[in-house]
Write an enzyme that holds these catalytic residues in place. Sequence first.
Site, short mmCIF file in Angstrom:
data_model
loop_
_atom_site.label_atom_id
_atom_site.label_comp_id
_atom_site.label_asym_id
_atom_site.label_seq_id
_atom_site.Cartn_x
_atom_site.Cartn_y
_atom_site.Cartn_z
N PHE A 37 0.85 -1.19 0.00
CA PHE A 37 0.00 0.00 0.00
C PHE A 37 0.89 1.24 0.00
CE2 PHE A 37 -2.47 3.30 2.22
CZ PHE A 37 -3.61 3.31 1.43
N HIS A 67 1.57 -6.93 5.83
CA HIS A 67 0.60 -7.04 4.74
C HIS A 67 1.29 -7.29 3.39
CE1 HIS A 67 -2.75 -5.56 7.28
NE2 HIS A 67 -1.78 -4.90 7.88
N ASP A 73 -5.21 -10.70 7.50
CA ASP A 73 -5.48 -9.54 8.36
C ASP A 73 -6.00 -10.00 9.71
OD1 ASP A 73 -4.79 -7.78 6.37
OD2 ASP A 73 -6.84 -7.16 5.91
N HIS A 77 -6.51 -4.92 12.81
CA HIS A 77 -6.14 -4.10 11.66
C HIS A 77 -7.19 -3.05 11.37
CE1 HIS A 77 -4.63 -2.86 7.82
NE2 HIS A 77 -5.53 -3.51 7.11
N HIS A 177 -14.17 -4.77 5.31
CA HIS A 177 -13.39 -5.09 6.49
C HIS A 177 -14.26 -5.07 7.76
CE1 HIS A 177 -9.86 -4.38 3.89
NE2 HIS A 177 -9.21 -5.13 4.78
N GLU A 189 -5.64 -12.01 1.66
CA GLU A 189 -5.52 -11.09 0.53
C GLU A 189 -4.22 -11.35 -0.21
OE1 GLU A 189 -8.01 -7.30 2.37
OE2 GLU A 189 -5.90 -7.54 2.92
#
Length: 226
Positions: A37, A67, A73, A77, A177, A189
């Site tokens: 990210f 991540h 997750d 988170h 989420h 993910e």
Amino acid sequence: MTDFASPGLSAAAPADRARHFKIWDISPALDEHSEVFPGDTAYSQQLHFSLSPDCPVNVNRLTLSPHTGAHADAPMHYASGEAAIGAVDLQPYLGLCRVIHCLDSGPLVEPAHIAHALYRLPARVLLRTARSASQSWASFSAIAPATLALLATKNIVLVGIDTPSVDPAASQDLPCHHLLLERDLRVLENLVLDDVPEGDYELIALPLKLMRADASPVRAILRELP
């Protein structure tokens, strides 16, 4: 492999114990090129101890976001005061699962994209959204909240996807989420499902026992059923 009525896992008969069941590695490679990210910690690796006449081993120092690559997750988170990844039950990450193809679904996987594969759904669902898995935050398919809500009515315990997130990259409220939290579901993910036919498998994707972490990398695999 498209039998959506496949039976659950069963103990192998003695004559079957020598059989080697096919394995699909559904984890992307991790290295300095792994995308994270924007602004998150990039993967880096340095040699800390080096094999030499004075040192009997090589030992590397790794720095990475939890991540990075295929990962699980933790509830913490997306919600303060919730469990770290090392404290969650491992059962959701191990057992019968179904890979559902929803190729070219666009920015969101809608209920219509998975409707063909919901019969006798096992407790774990992995969504293949792309013909070649996208590890890029620039463009990927996320899950529509209505789709996740539908899956939750099927008594699933885990959902996985072959993209960086179950929510769109620009999302600030992270509806999927928070649905995971509300329904007590686990998530994987950044899976790689490019070569996996639609159908039922055994999933093995255990997170590390990181007692204060908001996620953990996993080495996710699928194994063909007996």
